[in-house]
Design a protein around this motif. Structure first.
Motif, short mmCIF file in Angstrom:
data_model
loop_
_atom_site.label_atom_id
_atom_site.label_comp_id
_atom_site.label_asym_id
_atom_site.label_seq_id
_atom_site.Cartn_x
_atom_site.Cartn_y
_atom_site.Cartn_z
N ALA A 147 58.17 -23.68 9.13
CA ALA A 147 58.19 -22.29 9.58
C ALA A 147 59.20 -22.08 10.70
CB ALA A 147 56.80 -21.87 10.04
N TRP A 175 59.18 -15.72 13.24
CA TRP A 175 57.85 -15.11 13.18
C TRP A 175 56.92 -15.81 12.19
CZ3 TRP A 175 56.33 -11.69 16.75
CH2 TRP A 175 57.33 -11.05 17.49
N TRP A 176 57.48 -16.56 11.27
CA TRP A 176 56.65 -17.30 10.33
C TRP A 176 55.85 -18.42 11.03
CZ3 TRP A 176 55.42 -15.33 5.92
CH2 TRP A 176 56.28 -14.46 5.27
N ALA A 191 52.48 -16.97 11.62
CA ALA A 191 51.66 -16.89 10.42
C ALA A 191 51.11 -18.26 10.04
CB ALA A 191 52.48 -16.32 9.27
N ALA A 192 51.97 -19.29 10.12
CA ALA A 192 51.52 -20.64 9.76
C ALA A 192 50.47 -21.15 10.74
CB ALA A 192 52.72 -21.59 9.72
#
Length: 384
Positions: A294, A297-298, A301-302
Motif C-alpha cells: 500500500a 491513502w491506501w 485502508a490496509a
C-alpha cells in the motif's frame, strides 16, 4: 426484580470502562510524544509498548482469578487503581530514565487494563447468556474507539501542555470513568429458576489441547497489527501520506476496530464462532499482503483492514472460550487465554527489532495463516 433487569446498565458501564482500556491499539499516538518528552530511543519506546501488552496478557489471568473469587466489581476497582496509578506515575518520571518509565507506567497500566477487561466481558456474557457474542461486541465497541479518543485527547492536551500533563489528566479521567463503571458491575442473581452455570475451572482448562491451540492462535493474531502499530505514523508518511494526515491512521483504525468488535462477535452468534474466526485469520493474511504494497491513502485502508480483523477476532475469542469451557469460570479462563497476547506482543517486539520492514510483512502473513490452522484444529470438548 430490579436487579434482574440490570443488563443494560452493565453493558453501559462496561462500554464506558472499555473506552479507556484500549491503550495498545492507540500506542501509535503516544510513541512520538513519549520519545520526545522522556528522551527514549525508538527501541526503548517499542519496549514500553511491548511490555504494556505483555502485562495486559498476564494481568488478564490475575484479574480473572480475582474476579472468580471476589466478583467483577472488586476486580474492576483494582484495575481502575492500577490503570490510573500508572498514568499518574508516568507524569512524575524524569526524562532519560527508561527503566523507571517501564516500571512506573507500562506494568501498572497494562495490568490495570487487563483487570478491567475480563471483569467487563465475563459479566456481560453472564447477563446475556444466549447472546454472548453480541454482549461482548457491545462493550468491545468502546475499546475499539479508544484509538480515536486517545488521538484527540493527546492532540488537544498533550500538544498544548506536554505529555506529562496529558498523562496526569488521563489518570484523573480514568479514575472517575473506570471507577464509576467498575462500581456498577455485578453478576446476575441466581434464582430457583436460573440454570446453574457450568464449566471447567482454569486448572482443568489448561490441560486441554483446545486451550493450547486457542492460546497459540491468539498469540499469532497479534503480529499482523503489533509489528506496525507503534510506528504507523512514520510508516504512513514514508509511503507518501501527508504528515498532517498521518494521525488519521489511528482514527480510521480505531473506527475499523470498533466495527470489528461489534460485527464479528455478533455475527458469530448466527454463523458460528469458528466460521467467523476463519474469516478473521484470512482477513489478517490478506490485509497483511495489501499493507505490504500500500502507498499513500491506501495505507490507511490496509491498516484499517488489519485493525478490523484483529479486533474482531479479539472480541470473538471470549465467546468462543466460554462456548468451549463454559460460563462458570469465564473470567479467569479468558484471562489465561489472554496470556497468548503476551506471547504475541513479545514476538512482535522481537520481530520489530530484528527484521527490516519488508521481512515483517512476511512474518505477519505467516502468523495469520498458522493461526488459521490452529483454529481449524480446535474440536469441541467431549461430553462427560
Amino acid at each position: 426484580m430490579a436487579k434482574q433487569n440490570r443488563g443494560p446498565y452493565i453493558l453501559a458501564a462496561g462500554a464506558a470502562t472499555q473506552l479507556l482500556t484500549g491503550i495498545p491499539a492507540a500506542w501509535g499516538v503516544f510513541q512520538r510524544p513519549v520519545m520526545q518528552g522522556y528522551g527514549l530511543s525508538r527501541g526503548q519506546a517499542m519496549l514500553a509498548f511491548a511490555l504494556l501488552v505483555a502485562a495486559y496478557g498476564v494481568g488478564c489471568a490475575a484479574g480473572g482469578l480475582l474476579q472468580d473469587h471476589r466478583g467483577p466489581r472488586v476486580a474492576g476497582l483494582w484495575g481502575t487503581g492500577l490503570l490510573a496509578g500508572g498514568f499518574f506515575a508516568a507524569a512524575l518520571v524524569p526524562p532519560g530514565n527508561a527503566a523507571l518509565f517501564l516500571l512506573a507506567y507500562s506494568l501498572p497500566a497494562g495490568l490495570g487494563s487487563a483487570f478491567l477487561a475480563p471483569a467487563v466481558m465475563a459479566c456481560a456474557q453472564k447477563w446475556y447468556r444466549k447472546k454472548k457474542g453480541w454482549a461482548t461486541g457491545v462493550t468491545g465497541v468502546a475499546m475499539g474507539l479508544s484509538g480515536a479518543f486517545y488521538t484527540l485527547f493527546v492532540r488537544l492536551v498533550g500538544e498544548g501542555w506536554g505529555i506529562r500533563s496529558c498523562f496526569a489528566a488521563l489518570g484523573a479521567v480514568m479514575l472517575v470513568v473506570c471507577g464509576s463503571g467498575a462500581a456498577i458491575l455485578q453478576d446476575p442473581p441466581q434464582t430457583g429458576q436460573t440454570r446453574p452455570l457450568q464449566g471447567l475451572d482454569h486448572t482443568q482448562m489448561l490441560r486441554t489441547r483446545q486451550y493450547k491451540l486457542c492460546a497459540v492462535a491468539v498469540a499469532l493474531s497479534a503480529p499482523p497489527v503489533l509489528l506496525f502499530s507503534p510506528e504507523i505514523f512514520s510508516i504512513a508518511t514514508e509511503r507518501g501520506l501527508p504528515e498532517s494526515a498521518a494521525p488519521f491512521s489511528i482514527v480510521l483504525g480505531s473506527a475499523a476496530s470498533a466495527a470489528g468488535r461489534l460485527l464479528c462477535p455478533a455475527g458469530s452468534d448466527r454463523l458460528g464462532r469458528k466460521r467467523v474466526l476463519y474469516g478473521v485469520y484470512l482477513g489478517l493474511a490478506a490485509g497483511s499482503v495489501a499493507f505490504a504494497f500500500a502507498r499513500e491513502w491506501w495505507v490507511l485502508a490496509a491498516y484499517a483492514t488489519l485493525t478490523f480483523f484483529y479486533s474482531g477476532g479479539a472480541a470473538v475469542q471470549p465467546a468462543f472460550n466460554s462456548d468451549l469451557f463454559g460460563l462458570r469460570h469465564a473470567g479467569v479462563n479468558y484471562g489465561f487465554l489472554a496470556l497468548g497476547m503476551s506471547g504475541g506482543s513479545l514476538l512482535s517486539y522481537l520481530g520489530s527489532q530484528a527484521l527490516p520492514l519488508e521481512a515483517r510483512h512476511g512474518l505477519a502473513v505467516g502468523c495469520a495463516l498458522v493461526g488459521l490452522v490452529c483454529v481449524r484444529l480446535v474440536k469441541p470438548l467431549p461430553q462427560s
